[in-house]
Design an enzyme around this catalytic site. Structure first.
Site, PDB file in Angstrom:
ATOM      1  N   ARG A 186       0.841  -1.217   0.000  1.00  0.00           N
ATOM      2  CA  ARG A 186       0.000   0.000   0.000  1.00  0.00           C
ATOM      3  C   ARG A 186       0.871   1.261   0.000  1.00  0.00           C
ATOM      4  NH1 ARG A 186      -2.073   2.161   4.543  1.00  0.00           N
ATOM      5  NH2 ARG A 186      -2.299   0.150   5.563  1.00  0.00           N
ATOM      6  N   LYS A 205      -7.097   4.745 -19.664  1.00  0.00           N
ATOM      7  CA  LYS A 205      -7.339   5.139 -21.051  1.00  0.00           C
ATOM      8  C   LYS A 205      -6.037   4.987 -21.861  1.00  0.00           C
ATOM      9  CE  LYS A 205     -11.264   5.986 -19.132  1.00  0.00           C
ATOM     10  NZ  LYS A 205     -11.699   7.290 -18.672  1.00  0.00           N
TER      11      LYS A 205
HETATM   12  C1  LIG Z   1     -12.115   7.829 -17.406  1.00  0.00           C
HETATM   13  C2  LIG Z   1     -11.739   9.188 -17.003  1.00  0.00           C
HETATM   14  C3  LIG Z   1     -11.537   9.537 -15.653  1.00  0.00           C
HETATM   15  C4  LIG Z   1     -11.779   8.543 -14.525  1.00  0.00           C
HETATM   16  O1  LIG Z   1     -10.864   7.505 -14.572  1.00  0.00           O
HETATM   17  P1  LIG Z   1     -11.151   5.982 -14.068  1.00  0.00           P
HETATM   18  O2  LIG Z   1      -9.890   5.304 -14.385  1.00  0.00           O
HETATM   19  O3  LIG Z   1     -12.343   5.480 -14.821  1.00  0.00           O
HETATM   20  O4  LIG Z   1     -11.426   6.077 -12.610  1.00  0.00           O
HETATM   21  C5  LIG Z   1     -11.107  10.809 -15.364  1.00  0.00           C
HETATM   22  N1  LIG Z   1     -10.906  11.733 -16.332  1.00  0.00           N
HETATM   23  C6  LIG Z   1     -11.125  11.443 -17.635  1.00  0.00           C
HETATM   24  C7  LIG Z   1     -10.890  12.506 -18.652  1.00  0.00           C
HETATM   25  C8  LIG Z   1     -11.534  10.168 -18.012  1.00  0.00           C
HETATM   26  O5  LIG Z   1     -11.749   9.911 -19.299  1.00  0.00           O
END
Ligand SMILES: *Cc1c(COP(=O)(O)O)cnc(C)c1O
Length: 396
Positions: free
Chosen positions: A58, A208
């Site tokens: 952690r 992403k």
């Molecule tokens: C998906 C997304 C998030 C959140 O991220 P997670 O990994 O789904 O928690 C934050 N900002 C943007 C621009 C995103 O596309």
């Protein structure tokens, strides 16, 4: 700069981390929650060292350190840590930097999770928030108060691809003593480096583009060593810990970030150009198009325009849905930034969330399709869209 003697993302992505790999070309996965110390001195050192990765997972793990080091190099920051998701990064950062009575300014159009965390959840703890219009830096000044501690920026925004003048907004926020955090998820450091434009913190949903294959949930927080250390101390308490295997997968994804982004950029530009000239497309939103209202700013603060675009086919929502059914190379799914092309109709995705819908979509129509363009061969994507538009044509 790094020992690679390069500040270019393609080289950094491959050589920017220096973790010991014990002779293996690829570092092992440290699938362990705790680490042995040979002596009491070393145990105390491992337990108390900042950013320790040899005490308890952690607190940190060698796989976390390796990814963090690489992300810091890519973003041009001193340090970076990883979290279990993008929302984990945002919540950890916000809980670290804000206290009761503080005020936050955020964009009217920003990731819906960001809006709901800041304006919904934090309100319970006495943190207030105001919204500003990202295309108008003066509205940021107007929204700031003496208690504003944090300004949250995101550029380009989703799904309408509006840009924020990061340098100008950072300047205005700093004049009033607030910190600036930029969500760089959509642009990625290959196309935009907010730290060099004046941001204090750069964060991502590494779910992403950074990981890039729709198989890892992760987040990153990058900035100066002092600020990231402050946030890391909160991270210990919040516990948004990335699994070692997911950190390893994220690193694997990052190795190809630069080549993937080049293709995402090229494919999105080609599709946006084709769609903008098509008779049966009413509107196209893409910062790389010369017709984008902020095209000059796009060229100033971005070196490429990424893989996200939106467009409205003629014929309304029903035609848009038929188009999604007819396309062969796109998947109807949430999320973005993957090797696969993903398409959704935001008004359907947010249909039971009227606040987001009104806030994010503004005056756009229900036909709007958000497209996260993948890395398929450009001509195949162009042909698929040409064919699907023809086969769903509403004109006689
Ligand atoms: C998906 C997304 C998030 C959140 O991220 P997670 O990994 O789904 O928690 C934050 N900002 C943007 C621009 C995103 O596309």
């Amino acid at each position: 700069m790094s020992d690679t003697n390069s500040d270019r993302p393609g080289t950094i992505a491959v050589h920017g981390d220096h973790a010991s790999r014990g002779g293996a070309v690829v570092a092992p996965i440290y699938q362990a929650t705790t680490f042995a110390a040979p002596s009491n001195e070393e145990f105390l050192d491992a337990a108390n060292r900042e950013f320790t990765d040899a005490f308890y997972t952690r607190y940190g793990n060698p796989n976390h350190s390796q990814v963090g080091e690489l992300v810091a190099q890519l973003e041009g920051t001193e340090h970076a840590i990883v979290t279990a998701s993008g929302m984990g990064a945002l919540s950890t950062m916000a809980l670290s930097l804000l206290a009761q009575g503080d005020h936050v300014v955020l964009q009217r159009t920003t990731y819906p999770g960001t809006t709901s965390f800041i304006t919904g959840l934090l309100e319970k703890f006495g943190v207030t928030a105001s919204l500003f219009d990202q295309v108008d830096p003066d509205s940021l000044s107007a929204a700031m108060r003496p208690t504003t501690r944090l300004v949250l920026l995101e550029s380009p925004s989703n799904p309408l691809l509006d840009l924020t003048d990061i340098r100008r907004c950072a300047q205005l926020a700093h004049e009033r003593g607030a910190l600036v955090a930029v969500d760089n998820t959509v642009a990625t450091p290959v196309n935009q480096r907010p730290y060099s434009l004046g941001a204090d913190i750069v964060w991502h949903s590494a779910t992403k583009y950074l990981s890039g294959h729709s198989d890892v949930s992760a987040g990153v927080i990058a900035g100066s060593r002092d600020l990231v250390e402050r946030i890391w101390r909160t991270h210990l308490a919040v516990g948004s810990v990335l699994g070692p295997f997911d950190a390893w997968l994220l690193l694997r994804g990052l190795r190809t970030l630069d080549v993937r982004m080049q293709r995402h950029n090229d494919n999105a530009m080609a599709l946006a150009t084709m769609l903008s000239r098509h008779d049966e497309v009413d509107r196209v939103f893409y910062p790389g198009l010369a017709t984008h209202p902020q095209s000059a700013l796009a060229r100033e603060q971005m070196s490429g325009f990424s893989g996200l675009l939106s467009f409205s086919p003629s014929g309304g929502a029903a035609r848009a849905e038929r188009l999604l059914d007819t396309l062969r190379l796109t998947t109807r799914a949430a999320s973005l930034g993957s090797v696969h092309s993903i398409a959704t109709r935001p008004s359907a995705m947010w249909s039971n969330q009227s606040t987001y819908r009104d806030q994010q979509l503004g005056d756009t129509d229900d036909a709007l399709i958000r497209l996260s363009v993948g890395i398929e061969t450009t001509d195949d994507l162009l042909e698929d869209f040409e064919r699907a538009l023809l086969n769903t044509s509403t004109s006689e």
